[in-house]
Design a protein around this motif. Sequence first.
Motif, PDB file in Angstrom:
ATOM      1  N   ALA A   1      55.799 -58.466 -79.009  1.00 17.83           N
ATOM      2  CA  ALA A   1      55.535 -57.753 -77.755  1.00 17.83           C
ATOM      3  C   ALA A   1      54.380 -56.770 -77.926  1.00 17.83           C
ATOM      4  O   ALA A   1      53.525 -56.637 -77.033  1.00 17.83           O
ATOM      5  CB  ALA A   1      56.792 -57.025 -77.292  1.00 17.83           C
ATOM      6  N   ASP A   2      54.338 -56.073 -79.056  1.00 13.95           N
ATOM      7  CA  ASP A   2      53.235 -55.148 -79.315  1.00 13.95           C
ATOM      8  C   ASP A   2      51.916 -55.901 -79.446  1.00 13.95           C
ATOM      9  O   ASP A   2      50.865 -55.429 -78.988  1.00 13.95           O
ATOM     10  CB  ASP A   2      53.500 -54.343 -80.591  1.00 13.95           C
ATOM     11  N   LEU A   3      51.939 -57.060 -80.062  1.00 16.43           N
ATOM     12  CA  LEU A   3      50.721 -57.848 -80.221  1.00 16.43           C
ATOM     13  C   LEU A   3      50.204 -58.332 -78.865  1.00 16.43           C
ATOM     14  O   LEU A   3      48.990 -58.360 -78.629  1.00 16.43           O
ATOM     15  CB  LEU A   3      50.984 -59.042 -81.144  1.00 16.43           C
ATOM     16  N   VAL A   4      51.119 -58.715 -77.988  1.00 13.03           N
ATOM     17  CA  VAL A   4      50.720 -59.124 -76.638  1.00 13.03           C
ATOM     18  C   VAL A   4      50.069 -57.954 -75.908  1.00 13.03           C
ATOM     19  O   VAL A   4      49.054 -58.118 -75.219  1.00 13.03           O
ATOM     20  CB  VAL A   4      51.931 -59.656 -75.854  1.00 13.03           C
ATOM     21  N   ALA A   5      50.634 -56.769 -76.072  1.00 15.39           N
ATOM     22  CA  ALA A   5      50.055 -55.588 -75.429  1.00 15.39           C
ATOM     23  C   ALA A   5      48.663 -55.301 -75.984  1.00 15.39           C
ATOM     24  O   ALA A   5      47.740 -54.959 -75.220  1.00 15.39           O
ATOM     25  CB  ALA A   5      50.969 -54.384 -75.646  1.00 15.39           C
ATOM     26  N   ILE A   6      48.482 -55.431 -77.295  1.00 23.72           N
ATOM     27  CA  ILE A   6      47.170 -55.198 -77.899  1.00 23.72           C
ATOM     28  C   ILE A   6      46.152 -56.210 -77.375  1.00 23.72           C
ATOM     29  O   ILE A   6      44.998 -55.871 -77.115  1.00 23.72           O
ATOM     30  CB  ILE A   6      47.274 -55.287 -79.440  1.00 23.72           C
ATOM     31  N   ALA A   7      46.596 -57.455 -77.198  1.00 25.15           N
ATOM     32  CA  ALA A   7      45.695 -58.511 -76.719  1.00 25.15           C
ATOM     33  C   ALA A   7      45.423 -58.413 -75.224  1.00 25.15           C
ATOM     34  O   ALA A   7      44.482 -59.038 -74.728  1.00 25.15           O
ATOM     35  CB  ALA A   7      46.290 -59.875 -77.034  1.00 25.15           C
ATOM     36  N   GLY A   8      46.249 -57.660 -74.497  1.00 24.72           N
ATOM     37  CA  GLY A   8      46.079 -57.555 -73.057  1.00 24.72           C
ATOM     38  C   GLY A   8      46.773 -58.662 -72.286  1.00 24.72           C
ATOM     39  O   GLY A   8      46.512 -58.851 -71.097  1.00 24.72           O
ATOM     40  N   GLY A   9      47.643 -59.405 -72.936  1.00 26.44           N
ATOM     41  CA  GLY A   9      48.369 -60.479 -72.283  1.00 26.44           C
ATOM     42  C   GLY A   9      48.660 -61.598 -73.256  1.00 26.44           C
ATOM     43  O   GLY A   9      48.119 -61.632 -74.361  1.00 26.44           O
ATOM     44  N   PRO A  10      49.526 -62.556 -72.864  1.00 29.82           N
ATOM     45  CA  PRO A  10      49.962 -63.599 -73.790  1.00 29.82           C
ATOM     46  C   PRO A  10      48.986 -64.753 -73.977  1.00 29.82           C
ATOM     47  O   PRO A  10      49.138 -65.535 -74.910  1.00 29.82           O
ATOM     48  CB  PRO A  10      51.260 -64.099 -73.155  1.00 29.82           C
ATOM     49  N   ASP A  11      47.997 -64.881 -73.103  1.00 30.13           N
ATOM     50  CA  ASP A  11      47.162 -66.082 -73.118  1.00 30.13           C
ATOM     51  C   ASP A  11      46.321 -66.221 -74.381  1.00 30.13           C
ATOM     52  O   ASP A  11      45.951 -67.341 -74.764  1.00 30.13           O
ATOM     53  CB  ASP A  11      46.237 -66.106 -71.900  1.00 30.13           C
ATOM     54  N   THR A  12      45.989 -65.113 -75.024  1.00 32.53           N
ATOM     55  CA  THR A  12      45.148 -65.167 -76.219  1.00 32.53           C
ATOM     56  C   THR A  12      45.952 -64.859 -77.482  1.00 32.53           C
ATOM     57  O   THR A  12      45.393 -64.455 -78.500  1.00 32.53           O
ATOM     58  CB  THR A  12      43.968 -64.191 -76.105  1.00 32.53           C
TER      59      THR A  12
ATOM     60  N   VAL B   1      48.864 -66.425 -80.221  1.00 37.58           N
ATOM     61  CA  VAL B   1      49.586 -67.584 -80.757  1.00 37.58           C
ATOM     62  C   VAL B   1      50.500 -67.085 -81.864  1.00 37.58           C
ATOM     63  O   VAL B   1      50.117 -66.239 -82.667  1.00 37.58           O
ATOM     64  CB  VAL B   1      48.611 -68.638 -81.312  1.00 37.58           C
ATOM     65  N   THR B   2      51.726 -67.613 -81.911  1.00 32.33           N
ATOM     66  CA  THR B   2      52.617 -67.309 -83.024  1.00 32.33           C
ATOM     67  C   THR B   2      53.019 -68.598 -83.722  1.00 32.33           C
ATOM     68  O   THR B   2      53.216 -69.631 -83.077  1.00 32.33           O
ATOM     69  CB  THR B   2      53.871 -66.544 -82.576  1.00 32.33           C
ATOM     70  N   VAL B   3      53.126 -68.528 -85.031  1.00 33.81           N
ATOM     71  CA  VAL B   3      53.654 -69.653 -85.802  1.00 33.81           C
ATOM     72  C   VAL B   3      55.001 -69.286 -86.411  1.00 33.81           C
ATOM     73  O   VAL B   3      55.532 -70.031 -87.235  1.00 33.81           O
ATOM     74  CB  VAL B   3      52.672 -70.072 -86.915  1.00 33.81           C
ATOM     75  N   ALA B   4      55.533 -68.118 -85.980  1.00 32.21           N
ATOM     76  CA  ALA B   4      56.701 -67.571 -86.673  1.00 32.21           C
ATOM     77  C   ALA B   4      57.834 -67.111 -85.769  1.00 32.21           C
ATOM     78  O   ALA B   4      58.959 -66.970 -86.240  1.00 32.21           O
ATOM     79  CB  ALA B   4      56.252 -66.390 -87.545  1.00 32.21           C
ATOM     80  N   ASP B   5      57.586 -66.850 -84.505  1.00 35.43           N
ATOM     81  CA  ASP B   5      58.590 -66.223 -83.644  1.00 35.43           C
ATOM     82  C   ASP B   5      58.820 -67.067 -82.398  1.00 35.43           C
ATOM     83  O   ASP B   5      58.281 -66.784 -81.323  1.00 35.43           O
ATOM     84  CB  ASP B   5      58.123 -64.805 -83.269  1.00 35.43           C
ATOM     85  N   ALA B   6      59.640 -68.114 -82.535  1.00 32.51           N
ATOM     86  CA  ALA B   6      59.888 -69.013 -81.417  1.00 32.51           C
ATOM     87  C   ALA B   6      60.603 -68.317 -80.267  1.00 32.51           C
ATOM     88  O   ALA B   6      60.255 -68.502 -79.095  1.00 32.51           O
ATOM     89  CB  ALA B   6      60.702 -70.216 -81.888  1.00 32.51           C
TER      90      ALA B   6
ATOM     91  N   LEU C   1      59.039 -67.660 -76.413  1.00 30.32           N
ATOM     92  CA  LEU C   1      59.663 -68.135 -75.186  1.00 30.32           C
ATOM     93  C   LEU C   1      59.840 -66.994 -74.196  1.00 30.32           C
ATOM     94  O   LEU C   1      59.582 -67.134 -72.995  1.00 30.32           O
ATOM     95  CB  LEU C   1      61.006 -68.779 -75.515  1.00 30.32           C
ATOM     96  N   GLU C   2      60.246 -65.845 -74.691  1.00 34.30           N
ATOM     97  CA  GLU C   2      60.485 -64.693 -73.824  1.00 34.30           C
ATOM     98  C   GLU C   2      59.196 -64.131 -73.243  1.00 34.30           C
ATOM     99  O   GLU C   2      59.157 -63.718 -72.075  1.00 34.30           O
ATOM    100  CB  GLU C   2      61.199 -63.605 -74.625  1.00 34.30           C
ATOM    101  N   LEU C   3      58.119 -64.141 -74.032  1.00 34.51           N
ATOM    102  CA  LEU C   3      56.885 -63.458 -73.639  1.00 34.51           C
ATOM    103  C   LEU C   3      55.802 -64.386 -73.102  1.00 34.51           C
ATOM    104  O   LEU C   3      54.754 -63.921 -72.669  1.00 34.51           O
ATOM    105  CB  LEU C   3      56.324 -62.681 -74.838  1.00 34.51           C
ATOM    106  N   GLY C   4      56.041 -65.684 -73.130  1.00 33.22           N
ATOM    107  CA  GLY C   4      55.046 -66.625 -72.632  1.00 33.22           C
ATOM    108  C   GLY C   4      53.912 -66.877 -73.599  1.00 33.22           C
ATOM    109  O   GLY C   4      52.804 -67.239 -73.196  1.00 33.22           O
ATOM    110  N   VAL C   5      54.201 -66.717 -74.892  1.00 37.62           N
ATOM    111  CA  VAL C   5      53.204 -66.923 -75.940  1.00 37.62           C
ATOM    112  C   VAL C   5      53.325 -68.351 -76.466  1.00 37.62           C
ATOM    113  O   VAL C   5      54.425 -68.898 -76.556  1.00 37.62           O
ATOM    114  CB  VAL C   5      53.415 -65.901 -77.090  1.00 37.62           C
ATOM    115  N   ARG C   6      52.213 -68.941 -76.848  1.00 41.20           N
ATOM    116  CA  ARG C   6      52.255 -70.272 -77.445  1.00 41.20           C
ATOM    117  C   ARG C   6      52.833 -70.188 -78.858  1.00 41.20           C
ATOM    118  O   ARG C   6      52.393 -69.392 -79.672  1.00 41.20           O
ATOM    119  CB  ARG C   6      50.853 -70.877 -77.502  1.00 41.20           C
ATOM    120  N   HIS C   7      53.817 -71.042 -79.121  1.00 45.32           N
ATOM    121  CA  HIS C   7      54.431 -71.127 -80.452  1.00 45.32           C
ATOM    122  C   HIS C   7      54.104 -72.500 -81.021  1.00 45.32           C
ATOM    123  O   HIS C   7      54.439 -73.527 -80.424  1.00 45.32           O
ATOM    124  CB  HIS C   7      55.946 -70.947 -80.347  1.00 45.32           C
TER     125      HIS C   7
END
Length: 253
Positions: free
Chosen positions: A170-181, A183-188, A192-198
Amino acid sequence: MQPATTTTAPLPAIPGRDAAGIVDEVGDGVTGVTVGDRVFGLGGVLGASAEYAVLSAWAPVPQQWTLEQAAGAGLAVATAGRALNALGDLAGRTLLIEGAAGGVGSAAVAMAVARGATVIGTASAGKHDFLRSLGALPTTYGEGLADRVRGLAPSGVDAVLDAAASGSLADLVAIAGGPDTVVTVADAAGALELGVRHLYAENDSAVLAEGAALGEKGGYTPHLAATYPIDKIAEAHRDAERGHTQGKLVVVL
């Protein structure tokens, strides 16, 4: 280690997805590799922790690497490469990698730097010299990360790769300004909760060749946390389950 599927394997099963060794036999239609070559790569989801393993994606082992180091490269490079590819052209962009000193994270740092990115990598303070050797700007993880990243990249970051599963998504999404940019390879679950690509690794020989080419130039050497003889493989899996290893765990035959 990273699961490639959420299903349970039928038992008995031979674990292991990636391996390194000497080519004993080449399948029909396979080119670019001959018996006696040193290679590393990936096979199926299971079966690699054995005297003989069948690889469906592979690359030559750089002269600078031992076979033990190469055995720790396949899944790390494949995972890192797929994640970086998902983030697009990184040349001239700033990438934040959470968990940059681990097996996947360190491969991602080396590959992203070679692709022309400015990389900020998080790790414990004792790993900062290691990250600098890969070309990253190191910082610590945890509380206050956004402020530390802002100090290193006043204009912000263009993309984020989470390789840590530390609960920071969640903190990383905030730093990036949103989930679109991001990617996680570790937190499925977090993805799913934050709309990040896994993403998981794909068996891609081109990505493995990219890692091998970096190895030949001295730009990347797989970082091993520990090696185990085959009769200690259960201990290796227990250590993997505990987590918090900085580098790959390799089983040696």
